[in-house]
Design a protein around this motif. Sequence first.
Motif, PDB file in Angstrom:
ATOM      1  N   ARG A   2       2.644 207.424  88.267  1.00  0.00           N
ATOM      2  CA  ARG A   2       2.833 207.791  89.666  1.00  0.00           C
ATOM      3  C   ARG A   2       2.477 209.281  89.819  1.00  0.00           C
ATOM      4  NH1 ARG A   2       3.891 206.407  95.165  1.00  0.00           N
ATOM      5  NH2 ARG A   2       4.694 208.317  96.058  1.00  0.00           N
ATOM      6  N   ASP A  31      -0.849 205.337  90.773  1.00  0.00           N
ATOM      7  CA  ASP A  31      -0.272 205.167  92.104  1.00  0.00           C
ATOM      8  C   ASP A  31      -0.139 206.574  92.673  1.00  0.00           C
ATOM      9  OD1 ASP A  31       1.232 204.533  94.310  1.00  0.00           O
ATOM     10  OD2 ASP A  31       3.092 204.221  93.170  1.00  0.00           O
ATOM     11  N   HIS A 116       5.509 210.012  85.705  1.00  0.00           N
ATOM     12  CA  HIS A 116       5.528 210.540  87.078  1.00  0.00           C
ATOM     13  C   HIS A 116       5.244 212.044  87.082  1.00  0.00           C
ATOM     14  CE1 HIS A 116       7.918 210.742  91.164  1.00  0.00           C
ATOM     15  NE2 HIS A 116       6.659 211.120  91.277  1.00  0.00           N
TER      16      HIS A 116
END
Length: 252
Positions: A2, A31, A116
């Motif tokens: 992410r 993402d 992330h």
Amino acid sequence: MRIDIISIFPEFFGVLDISLLGRARQAGLIDLAVHNLRDFTHDRHNTVDDTPYGGGAGMVMKPEPWGEALDSILPATDETDAGTPERATGPVLIFPSPAGEQFTQAMARELAREPHLVFGCGRYEGIDQRVVDHFAGRGRVRLVSLGDYVLNGGEVAVMAMIEAIGRLIPGVVGNPESLVEESHEDGLLEYPSYTKPASWRGLDVPPVLLSGNHGAIAAWRRQQQIDRTRAVRPDLLPAEDDADLQPPANSK
Ligand code: ADE
């Protein structure tokens, strides 16, 4: 992985829809979301900057929009969590800055393993230091510089970092072998590459590459890496030429 990006120029990141990283996004490997810092302002002019305390040229990015933007992305922290191993597993918050640690291939490899990443793109004379200090108390914060020069803002630096990191995420580059023999992967610059035709404008491909002798080709390539690195980036070489830099033993 992410990736969240905060910027006052979200349109800058439109190019991440295309090419290798665009395909990686479509395939669900990355993402990525881009957030407009001005969406976290509350005045009529969507003000994100103000004059520096202590005087001086330029403007400084105000802490409040950054606080709200990052609060909306980062998981809420319970004060009692501070200092626990949990914190070390949260997102890595990266602020591009010419005052940061140098971005390298090793850092790209390290960051490619994270689930992330959050990038905060500063502009003007930078972001109020309290933003960095506050979020450093809530997780992992890194100030990262692309190199010893000054850009107008963090956006170009973040584009470069995302490209370098993104291509190391498993599955993003079709043939993972192509990542192995690249500049900086083994601490040296890459060897020169050639394709057909064997002769072009009077310049011939080095004959060893047409020899079919894999040992000789490997030795030639290694020597090219060492020569190139010595010529333009001697800082990358160990102080003394040691065994690591010798051509492979099977080269003859
Ligand atoms: N912002 C401005 N200059 C920069 C640099 N050299 N690296 C990263 N971010 C920056």
